[in-house]
Design an enzyme around this catalytic site. Sequence first.
Site, PDB file in Angstrom:
ATOM      1  N   HIS A   1       8.042  10.555  39.175  1.00  0.00           N
ATOM      2  CA  HIS A   1       8.877   9.739  40.052  1.00  0.00           C
ATOM      3  C   HIS A   1       8.054   8.619  40.681  1.00  0.00           C
ATOM      4  CE1 HIS A   1      11.722  12.904  39.531  1.00  0.00           C
ATOM      5  NE2 HIS A   1      11.072  13.759  40.291  1.00  0.00           N
TER       6      HIS A   1
ATOM      7  N   GLU B   1       9.519  14.691  46.628  1.00  0.00           N
ATOM      8  CA  GLU B   1      10.353  15.886  46.679  1.00  0.00           C
ATOM      9  C   GLU B   1       9.492  17.122  46.876  1.00  0.00           C
ATOM     10  OE1 GLU B   1      12.316  15.596  42.898  1.00  0.00           O
ATOM     11  OE2 GLU B   1      10.791  16.792  41.859  1.00  0.00           O
TER      12      GLU B   1
ATOM     13  N   HIS C   1       5.336  16.334  36.353  1.00  0.00           N
ATOM     14  CA  HIS C   1       5.778  17.714  36.499  1.00  0.00           C
ATOM     15  C   HIS C   1       6.842  18.054  35.457  1.00  0.00           C
ATOM     16  CE1 HIS C   1       8.346  15.229  39.069  1.00  0.00           C
ATOM     17  NE2 HIS C   1       9.311  16.129  38.915  1.00  0.00           N
TER      18      HIS C   1
ATOM     19  N   ARG D   1      11.209   9.825  32.326  1.00  0.00           N
ATOM     20  CA  ARG D   1      10.955  10.914  31.392  1.00  0.00           C
ATOM     21  C   ARG D   1       9.815  10.532  30.446  1.00  0.00           C
ATOM     22  NH1 ARG D   1      15.849  11.238  28.989  1.00  0.00           N
ATOM     23  NH2 ARG D   1      16.711  12.403  30.733  1.00  0.00           N
TER      24      ARG D   1
END
Length: 322
Positions: free
Chosen positions: A102, A119, A177, A198
């Site tokens: 991200h 996050e 991740h 991605r």
Amino acid sequence: MYPLKFEKVFKEKVWGGRNFESILNIKLKSNKKIGESWEVSTHKNGISIVSSGIYKGKTLQELINQYGESIVGKKVYTKFKNKFPLLIKYLDINDKLSVQVHPNDKYALENEGEFGKSECWYVIDASKDAKLILGIKENISKEIFHKKVQKNDFSELFNEIPVKKGDFINISPGLVHASTEGSILICEIQQNSDTTYRIYDFDRVVDGKLRPLHIDKALEVINFGLKPEITEEKYRENIKINETNIQNLIRNEYFNVDKLDIKNKYSYNLKDSFSILSIIDGAGQLIYNSEIYNIKKGETYFIPANLNIEINGNLTILKSFL
């Protein structure tokens, strides 16, 4: 104002499953693989709608537009105005979650027109073989990474770490991740963003084709030296308030999260911030202004700022706030 509960927004995912039903007692209407349940959101991709009370049918965004600091708190409203800063989800990961990264606020605002995506994950449940990718191996530079990826060679690039129930993971922007093995049920607290780049999807074919990758943007935002931040249940500091045990899971500019293990009674009032209660185990009652709300595992409540709240019962709750 009163404690607000929203309609859940379910997202079908290729890696999803049915653990919302079997573990969190959340009713699912279809037999599809559900990977996400958006619990509190003003994002256009999954807007929260109040499910009961005088504001039933109103969106959270409409209430913020109407009531401003009265609902989110003066400090939060001064910083964010009508832009709600958080997005709360449950994730049910039963297959490989794609390798992803991200962006931070600066990159996302310049390139995507929304916040970046910091996050954190609390592991509600996990199979014994559950493993996550968290970060890039130490000897991998940006140049090495790019050369291997161009050859579709994703071997020996990523750190793989086993995880278990009770683990808490902070995933900063720039941290690569994914999940690789087992199943894992997560409560995710994040910035109000839906931007994901991605990197690798394990050559998975969906609807007859490979899902698109975002290698160029990913290379611009990956932090190759960033290490994962993980804490285990047994090593965290515990704060006792009467019969409630509190663990401060995280404090940063994006979100604060506490884990509450409540026995009998717990009360609080956040004057400068809303709070969000994610009930991950147990059952009990939430009391506000003599009104009683029966609450149980799998439910989420938005508590507007300045409300005096009392919770009775035996419950485990994640409390998110700013």
